[in-house]
Design a protein around this motif. Structure first.
Motif, PDB file in Angstrom:
ATOM      1  N   GLU A 199     -13.198 141.881  -3.616  1.00  0.00           N
ATOM      2  CA  GLU A 199     -13.946 142.982  -4.237  1.00  0.00           C
ATOM      3  C   GLU A 199     -14.328 142.693  -5.690  1.00  0.00           C
ATOM      4  OE1 GLU A 199     -11.514 146.444  -4.084  1.00  0.00           O
ATOM      5  OE2 GLU A 199      -9.926 145.615  -5.357  1.00  0.00           O
ATOM      6  N   GLU A 200     -13.538 141.882  -6.390  1.00  0.00           N
ATOM      7  CA  GLU A 200     -13.807 141.606  -7.803  1.00  0.00           C
ATOM      8  C   GLU A 200     -14.864 140.519  -7.993  1.00  0.00           C
ATOM      9  OE1 GLU A 200      -9.858 142.005 -10.265  1.00  0.00           O
ATOM     10  OE2 GLU A 200      -9.397 140.965  -8.395  1.00  0.00           O
ATOM     11  N   ASN A 201     -15.161 139.759  -6.953  1.00  0.00           N
ATOM     12  CA  ASN A 201     -16.036 138.599  -7.097  1.00  0.00           C
ATOM     13  C   ASN A 201     -17.431 138.788  -6.505  1.00  0.00           C
ATOM     14  OD1 ASN A 201     -14.112 136.783  -8.335  1.00  0.00           O
ATOM     15  ND2 ASN A 201     -13.082 136.686  -6.355  1.00  0.00           N
ATOM     16  N   ILE A 202     -17.576 139.689  -5.539  1.00  0.00           N
ATOM     17  CA  ILE A 202     -18.801 139.721  -4.744  1.00  0.00           C
ATOM     18  C   ILE A 202     -20.036 140.019  -5.590  1.00  0.00           C
ATOM     19  CG2 ILE A 202     -20.015 140.980  -2.930  1.00  0.00           C
ATOM     20  CD1 ILE A 202     -17.361 141.222  -1.464  1.00  0.00           C
ATOM     21  N   GLN A 203     -19.962 141.018  -6.453  1.00  0.00           N
ATOM     22  CA  GLN A 203     -21.138 141.409  -7.239  1.00  0.00           C
ATOM     23  C   GLN A 203     -21.600 140.261  -8.143  1.00  0.00           C
ATOM     24  OE1 GLN A 203     -22.845 144.386  -6.958  1.00  0.00           O
ATOM     25  NE2 GLN A 203     -24.356 143.512  -8.356  1.00  0.00           N
ATOM     26  N   VAL A 204     -20.652 139.628  -8.819  1.00  0.00           N
ATOM     27  CA  VAL A 204     -20.993 138.509  -9.712  1.00  0.00           C
ATOM     28  C   VAL A 204     -21.564 137.346  -8.907  1.00  0.00           C
ATOM     29  CG1 VAL A 204     -20.058 136.803 -11.310  1.00  0.00           C
ATOM     30  CG2 VAL A 204     -19.289 139.174 -11.438  1.00  0.00           C
ATOM     31  N   PHE A 205     -20.950 137.068  -7.768  1.00  0.00           N
ATOM     32  CA  PHE A 205     -21.432 135.979  -6.919  1.00  0.00           C
ATOM     33  C   PHE A 205     -22.866 136.264  -6.450  1.00  0.00           C
ATOM     34  CE2 PHE A 205     -22.137 134.248  -2.680  1.00  0.00           C
ATOM     35  CZ  PHE A 205     -21.866 132.903  -2.883  1.00  0.00           C
ATOM     36  N   TYR A 206     -23.112 137.475  -6.016  1.00  0.00           N
ATOM     37  CA  TYR A 206     -24.453 137.867  -5.555  1.00  0.00           C
ATOM     38  C   TYR A 206     -25.487 137.671  -6.664  1.00  0.00           C
ATOM     39  CZ  TYR A 206     -28.226 141.271  -4.912  1.00  0.00           C
ATOM     40  OH  TYR A 206     -29.452 141.897  -4.857  1.00  0.00           O
ATOM     41  N   GLN A 207     -25.149 138.093  -7.875  1.00  0.00           N
ATOM     42  CA  GLN A 207     -26.086 137.974  -8.990  1.00  0.00           C
ATOM     43  C   GLN A 207     -26.367 136.509  -9.322  1.00  0.00           C
ATOM     44  OE1 GLN A 207     -24.010 140.250 -11.978  1.00  0.00           O
ATOM     45  NE2 GLN A 207     -24.790 142.217 -11.225  1.00  0.00           N
ATOM     46  N   GLU A 208     -25.322 135.674  -9.269  1.00  0.00           N
ATOM     47  CA  GLU A 208     -25.514 134.260  -9.581  1.00  0.00           C
ATOM     48  C   GLU A 208     -26.355 133.559  -8.518  1.00  0.00           C
ATOM     49  OE1 GLU A 208     -24.338 132.197 -12.316  1.00  0.00           O
ATOM     50  OE2 GLU A 208     -24.482 134.241 -13.076  1.00  0.00           O
ATOM     51  N   VAL A 209     -26.128 133.873  -7.259  1.00  0.00           N
ATOM     52  CA  VAL A 209     -26.934 133.268  -6.189  1.00  0.00           C
ATOM     53  C   VAL A 209     -28.397 133.652  -6.352  1.00  0.00           C
ATOM     54  CG1 VAL A 209     -27.408 133.299  -3.712  1.00  0.00           C
ATOM     55  CG2 VAL A 209     -25.069 133.016  -4.524  1.00  0.00           C
ATOM     56  N   CYS A 210     -28.658 134.923  -6.597  1.00  0.00           N
ATOM     57  CA  CYS A 210     -30.039 135.377  -6.797  1.00  0.00           C
ATOM     58  C   CYS A 210     -30.674 134.692  -8.010  1.00  0.00           C
ATOM     59  CB  CYS A 210     -30.084 136.891  -6.959  1.00  0.00           C
ATOM     60  SG  CYS A 210     -29.649 137.808  -5.460  1.00  0.00           S
ATOM     61  N   LYS A 211     -29.890 134.501  -9.048  1.00  0.00           N
ATOM     62  CA  LYS A 211     -30.391 133.867 -10.273  1.00  0.00           C
ATOM     63  C   LYS A 211     -30.919 132.465  -9.998  1.00  0.00           C
ATOM     64  CE  LYS A 211     -28.551 132.070 -14.651  1.00  0.00           C
ATOM     65  NZ  LYS A 211     -27.333 132.008 -15.519  1.00  0.00           N
ATOM     66  N   TYR A 212     -30.216 131.711  -9.170  1.00  0.00           N
ATOM     67  CA  TYR A 212     -30.609 130.320  -8.924  1.00  0.00           C
ATOM     68  C   TYR A 212     -31.532 130.160  -7.725  1.00  0.00           C
ATOM     69  CZ  TYR A 212     -27.230 128.904 -12.430  1.00  0.00           C
ATOM     70  OH  TYR A 212     -26.559 128.732 -13.623  1.00  0.00           O
ATOM     71  N   MET A 213     -31.566 131.128  -6.813  1.00  0.00           N
ATOM     72  CA  MET A 213     -32.420 131.002  -5.632  1.00  0.00           C
ATOM     73  C   MET A 213     -33.804 131.597  -5.833  1.00  0.00           C
ATOM     74  SD  MET A 213     -31.002 129.260  -3.206  1.00  0.00           S
ATOM     75  CE  MET A 213     -32.167 129.695  -1.908  1.00  0.00           C
ATOM     76  N   GLU A 214     -33.910 132.656  -6.586  1.00  0.00           N
ATOM     77  CA  GLU A 214     -35.199 133.349  -6.718  1.00  0.00           C
ATOM     78  C   GLU A 214     -36.308 132.485  -7.320  1.00  0.00           C
ATOM     79  OE1 GLU A 214     -34.157 136.925  -8.749  1.00  0.00           O
ATOM     80  OE2 GLU A 214     -33.617 138.001  -6.906  1.00  0.00           O
ATOM     81  N   PRO A 215     -36.020 131.600  -8.289  1.00  0.00           N
ATOM     82  CA  PRO A 215     -37.113 130.763  -8.825  1.00  0.00           C
ATOM     83  C   PRO A 215     -37.570 129.673  -7.857  1.00  0.00           C
ATOM     84  CG  PRO A 215     -35.289 130.971 -10.404  1.00  0.00           C
ATOM     85  CD  PRO A 215     -34.791 131.454  -9.085  1.00  0.00           C
ATOM     86  N   LEU A 216     -36.834 129.410  -6.792  1.00  0.00           N
ATOM     87  CA  LEU A 216     -37.155 128.320  -5.875  1.00  0.00           C
ATOM     88  C   LEU A 216     -38.191 128.758  -4.846  1.00  0.00           C
ATOM     89  CD1 LEU A 216     -33.532 126.954  -5.248  1.00  0.00           C
ATOM     90  CD2 LEU A 216     -35.214 126.154  -6.928  1.00  0.00           C
ATOM     91  N   PRO A 217     -38.947 127.816  -4.294  1.00  0.00           N
ATOM     92  CA  PRO A 217     -40.017 128.159  -3.341  1.00  0.00           C
ATOM     93  C   PRO A 217     -39.488 128.370  -1.920  1.00  0.00           C
ATOM     94  CG  PRO A 217     -39.998 125.791  -3.706  1.00  0.00           C
ATOM     95  CD  PRO A 217     -38.958 126.367  -4.634  1.00  0.00           C
ATOM     96  N   TYR A 218     -38.476 129.218  -1.806  1.00  0.00           N
ATOM     97  CA  TYR A 218     -37.895 129.536  -0.505  1.00  0.00           C
ATOM     98  C   TYR A 218     -37.661 131.040  -0.438  1.00  0.00           C
ATOM     99  CZ  TYR A 218     -36.555 124.569  -0.730  1.00  0.00           C
ATOM    100  OH  TYR A 218     -36.562 123.205  -0.868  1.00  0.00           O
ATOM    101  N   SER A 219     -37.689 131.575   0.790  1.00  0.00           N
ATOM    102  CA  SER A 219     -37.090 132.888   1.010  1.00  0.00           C
ATOM    103  C   SER A 219     -35.646 132.627   1.424  1.00  0.00           C
ATOM    104  CB  SER A 219     -37.840 133.645   2.111  1.00  0.00           C
ATOM    105  OG  SER A 219     -37.826 132.907   3.320  1.00  0.00           O
ATOM    106  N   PHE A 220     -34.784 133.602   1.216  1.00  0.00           N
ATOM    107  CA  PHE A 220     -33.386 133.367   1.563  1.00  0.00           C
ATOM    108  C   PHE A 220     -32.736 134.645   2.058  1.00  0.00           C
ATOM    109  CE2 PHE A 220     -33.082 134.702  -2.851  1.00  0.00           C
ATOM    110  CZ  PHE A 220     -31.914 135.444  -2.911  1.00  0.00           C
ATOM    111  N   GLU A 221     -31.720 134.457   2.865  1.00  0.00           N
ATOM    112  CA  GLU A 221     -30.857 135.557   3.294  1.00  0.00           C
ATOM    113  C   GLU A 221     -29.431 135.216   2.900  1.00  0.00           C
ATOM    114  OE1 GLU A 221     -30.802 136.115   7.505  1.00  0.00           O
ATOM    115  OE2 GLU A 221     -30.262 134.027   7.960  1.00  0.00           O
TER     116      GLU A 221
END
Length: 312
Positions: free
Chosen positions: A14-36
């Motif tokens: 519970e303490e890690n999920i939100q931070v992990f989600y934000q970090e994944v979005c930070k590095y995936m969103e600029p890339l030319p891929y859609s992601f789930e």
């Protein structure tokens, strides 16, 4: 646009999920891929399922799979791989020890033509020396016993091409050692090294008992040598026992020396009895695994799935 599935097994995180989600979005969103982003909750007792439900409602890219109970890390990974729909699938832990900043590098190596991009942990910040030594020793032992080479420092942080995932789904065994399965599956593989940082929050859920069980799964899944070892030890001590018996008979028939007897016999019985129990224990471990496999029960059960449908 290619779809990338990121599979994340979580247990009381519970303490890690939100931070992990934000970090994944930070590095995936600029890339030319859609992601789930597929979180697999492995029977958490804290607020993890509620956080996953909230994230899934907020972001259509997030899916939360809530398992019916705790099935273990390897089966949680298997569940996520079964549900993944991406052209490439990345598996990683949600405690931030698998750095999200490495995601672009894994995808770059994949685009170069590698179908398995396997990360190698060269060190982990804050890990006790005992765990580091025993981990290195374990990989040396299993590679001596197994015909399949398992990379020392290998982790469950990797990228798999869709073709590899489809092949992986054909493996149905219950006692899973996915690092060995991926090593044995073939395809074009490349290694990427990284240094694992400390957990962002909380404590590791891999207790000593879980680690020993995981290690035993790896050995019994990829080697029959323990069975042969029990046979060879039994054969060796049978020869020793025969030699001692011949020696006792010789002394009795051809000398006047008294045979002390009881201490030697007692020690021999205890030694041989212990070896017999050891052999039976090794055989029993394999027989128990056969028993689990032949029942053909489901590998896992999913109690709920959190996913918001995209608006048309």
């Amino acid at each position: 646009m290619k779809l990338i599935s990121i599979v994340v097994p979580v247990f009381n995180e519970e303490e890690n999920i939100q931070v992990f989600y934000q970090e994944v979005c930070k590095y995936m969103e600029p890339l030319p891929y859609s992601f789930e982003l597929i979180f697999v909750d492995d029977g958490s007792k804290d607020a993890t399922p509620f956080i996953l439900e909230r994230l899934a409602q907020q972001d259509t890219r997030v899916r939360g799979l809530i398992m019916a109970r705790n099935f273990g890390h390897q089966l949680a990974l298997t569940c996520g791989l079964d549900y993944a729909e991406g052209d490439g699938v990345i598996t990683m832990d949600g405690d931030m020890q698998h750095p999200p900043e490495m995601l672009p590098l894994l995808l770059t190596r994949w685009e170069e033509g590698f179908e398995v991009v396997q990360t190698i942990r060269i060190s982990t910040e804050g890990v006790p020396w005992f765990k580091s030594i025993t981990s290195a020793l374990y990989y040396k032992i299993i590679n001596k016993l197994s015909k399949v080479h398992i990379q020392e420092g290998g982790s469950d942080f990797r990228l798999l091409d869709k073709a590899v995932v489809q092949s992986f789904r054909r493996f149905k065994e219950r006692a899973r050692f996915i690092r060995g399965m991926i090593g044995a599956i073939g395809y074009k593989q490349v290694l990427v090294e990284f240094v694992a940082p400390k957990r962002y929050a909380g404590a590791s859920k891999f207790s000593l008992g879980r680690m020993l069980h995981f290690a035993l799964d790896g050995i019994t899944s990829y080697s029959k040598l323990p069975l042969r070892f029990a046979f060879y030890i039994g054969l060796l001590f049978a020869l020793i026992s025969f030699s001692v018996t011949m020696h006792v008979i010789y002394i009795k028939l051809f000398t006047l020396e008294a045979v002390p007897g009881w201490a030697t016999i007692t020690a021999s019985i205890l030694l041989l009895g212990g070896l017999q129990l050891l052999g039976l224990g090794i055989i029993g471990e394999y027989v128990g695994r056969i028993f689990e496999e032949v029942k053909q029960r489901p590998l896992y059960l999913v109690r709920a799935e959190y996913k918001r449908r995209k608006q048309e």
